[in-house]
Design a protein around this motif. Structure first.
Motif, PDB file in Angstrom:
ATOM      1  N   CYS A  97     -17.965 -33.893  19.761  1.00  0.00           N
ATOM      2  CA  CYS A  97     -18.752 -33.883  20.993  1.00  0.00           C
ATOM      3  C   CYS A  97     -17.991 -34.521  22.154  1.00  0.00           C
ATOM      4  O   CYS A  97     -18.521 -34.630  23.270  1.00  0.00           O
ATOM      5  N   ALA A  98     -16.758 -34.946  21.896  1.00  0.00           N
ATOM      6  CA  ALA A  98     -15.934 -35.517  22.958  1.00  0.00           C
ATOM      7  C   ALA A  98     -15.583 -34.439  23.971  1.00  0.00           C
ATOM      8  O   ALA A  98     -15.525 -33.246  23.641  1.00  0.00           O
ATOM      9  N   THR A  99     -15.315 -34.858  25.204  1.00  0.00           N
ATOM     10  CA  THR A  99     -14.993 -33.886  26.263  1.00  0.00           C
ATOM     11  C   THR A  99     -13.540 -33.431  26.207  1.00  0.00           C
ATOM     12  O   THR A  99     -13.206 -32.356  26.705  1.00  0.00           O
ATOM     13  N   SER A 100     -12.665 -34.246  25.583  1.00  0.00           N
ATOM     14  CA  SER A 100     -11.254 -33.865  25.473  1.00  0.00           C
ATOM     15  C   SER A 100     -10.627 -34.597  24.300  1.00  0.00           C
ATOM     16  O   SER A 100     -11.194 -35.561  23.764  1.00  0.00           O
ATOM     17  N   ASP A 137     -10.217 -38.506  24.356  1.00  0.00           N
ATOM     18  CA  ASP A 137     -11.345 -39.403  24.093  1.00  0.00           C
ATOM     19  C   ASP A 137     -11.514 -39.726  22.606  1.00  0.00           C
ATOM     20  O   ASP A 137     -12.299 -40.613  22.250  1.00  0.00           O
ATOM     21  N   MET A 182     -19.337 -40.265  20.370  1.00  0.00           N
ATOM     22  CA  MET A 182     -18.603 -39.300  21.194  1.00  0.00           C
ATOM     23  C   MET A 182     -17.092 -39.471  21.094  1.00  0.00           C
ATOM     24  O   MET A 182     -16.342 -38.674  21.650  1.00  0.00           O
ATOM     25  N   LEU A 208     -13.150 -28.407  19.625  1.00  0.00           N
ATOM     26  CA  LEU A 208     -12.087 -28.667  20.588  1.00  0.00           C
ATOM     27  C   LEU A 208     -10.817 -27.879  20.297  1.00  0.00           C
ATOM     28  O   LEU A 208     -10.004 -27.641  21.188  1.00  0.00           O
TER      29      LEU A 208
END
Length: 289
Positions: free
Chosen positions: A99-102, A105, A149, A168
């Motif tokens: 669920c991390a944005t990149s 993270d 996250m 990802l």
């Protein structure tokens, strides 16, 4: 008639995917329905069959990158009543789920030790500082991702869809031809209803221990198969767990145990071994995914 099939869980593992493939084939070819039963470990999946909780188990035995699944081999040696009915080879494509944005993270990555090892090169290149945490299966840690996250897991794209989680990166295994061989295991002798066809089995798997660690002790059993022109597609050792330096030897042979040539080989092999266990003769189920 409905069969129950044990596999490594929770849902979404590659073992479950292999069990689904087998269950679909079973229904299409024989009309037999099957229900899947998830267990926390490979050993517990096999124990479920040995104890009569399920009729079958689908378990991984070998990966093309990381080699044998030792838990399967050790459990087969201990659980005398189990027999291999069928093999199937499943292509494996690993996905980084988070669920991390990149990638920047991510601080921890969870997965089964085999999956972590199969993605070692990718992890070293793109996530060199993360903490790698082994888990009992590729899907065990997925329930944690929405709460943390900064965490990620390596599993299949199917698992991401089942748990409604974002990805990802996909295809992160170090070798694109990555695949895992699974065995369909039952209790007792071969049942044709579990097999791919009425044709003769193409492979036999067995294991043995030697009476003493002496010069030529392993060469003599191997020479039997060479002299009878029986090909060995796999041989490896596992510790007996009795004493350091004592080993069991596991073999896959490209022959049916019921043929006269193999019967002769097994009779000769029995004279050189301390304990000889035949796990079964079987075919390989072709898979198109």
């Amino acid at each position: 008639m409905t069969l129950s099939i044990a596999h490594l869980g929770p849902p979404g593992t590659y073992a479950e995917q292999a069990a689904v493939v087998y269950a679909n084939w079973l229904k299409q070819s024989t009309g037999i329905e099957a229900t899947l039963c998830a267990y926390p470990s490979i050993a517990q999946s096999l124990q479920a069959v040995a104890q009569g909780q399920t009729q079958l188990a689908v378990v991984p035995v070998e990966n093309s990158i990381e080699g044998s699944v030792t838990m399967t081999m050790d459990a087969l040696w201990v659980l005398d009543s189990l027999r291999i009915q069928l093999a199937l080879i499943l292509p494996i494509t690993h996905t980084l789920i988070s669920c991390a944005t990149s990638l920047d993270d991510i601080k921890t990555v969870y997965s089964h030790p085999q999956a972590l090892a199969q993605c070692q090169g990718w992890l070293e290149q793109f996530l060199p500082t993360v903490q790698l945490i082994p888990s009992n299966s590729t899907t065990e840690a997925l329930k944690l991702l929405k709460e943390d996250m900064t965490s990620a897991a390596i599993a299949s794209m199917r698992a991401a869809e089942l748990y409604n989680l974002p990805t990802l990166a996909t295809g992160i295994n170090d070798r694109p031809e990555n695949c895992t061989r699974f065995w369909v295991i039952s209790q007792g002798e071969t049942d044709n209803s579990y097999q791919t066809s009425l044709t003769s089995p193409t492979h036999t798997s067995l294991a043995f221990s030697l009476p003493a660690n002496l010069p030529g002790a392993l060469v003599k059993p191997l020479q039997i198969f060479a002299q009878l022109d029986i090909n060995l597609s796999r041989i490896e050792s596992r510790p007996t767990k009795r004493s350091l330096g004592e080993y069991l030897f596991f073999m896959d042979l490209e022959a049916d145990a019921d043929t006269p040539k193999m019967q002769s080989a097994l009779a000769q092999l029995n004279t050189y071994t301390e304990i000889l266990k035949i796990f079964g003769s079987y075919n390989i189920l072709p898979i198109a995914i």
